[in-house]
Scaffold this motif. Structure first.
Motif: not given
Length: 92
Positions: A4-19, A47-56
């Motif tokens: 889920g974290g990978q998908q959020r990063l990719v979807y967020g990046q694609v949305a940012w680039m299209l914007s 990268i910062e917004f999708t960073a997990p809190v406890n485990v990398t």
């Protein structure tokens, strides 16, 4: 298999680039260096917004290579812009 974290990063990046493409087109400033800077800043934010809190997760440790590559390209575009502003004739 993606997480889920990978998908959020990719979807967020694609949305940012299209914007970024849309906003830069509206203002008539769409060029490769400006688009790259906007996309790279968005990548760092994602990268910062999708960073997990406890485990990398292992996949996040590989992101550093994309950040290093982005910083190298950013330096290249910055040097080209500085040389063009100085008017040394080195950059066509």
């Amino acid at each position: 298999m993606t997480t889920g974290g990978q998908q959020r990063l990719v979807y967020g990046q694609v949305a940012w680039m299209l914007s970024a493409i849309f906003v830069l087109s509206v203002f008539g400033e769409l060029s490769l260096p400006i688009f790259f800077v906007c996309s790279f800043v968005g990548f760092l934010i994602m990268i910062e917004f999708t960073a997990p809190v406890n485990v990398t997760p292992k996949w996040r440790t590989r992101l550093k290579w994309f950040v290093i590559l982005g910083l190298i390209l950013l330096g290249y575009f910055l040097i080209r812009k500085i040389l063009s502003l100085l008017g040394t004739g080195i950059v066509p």
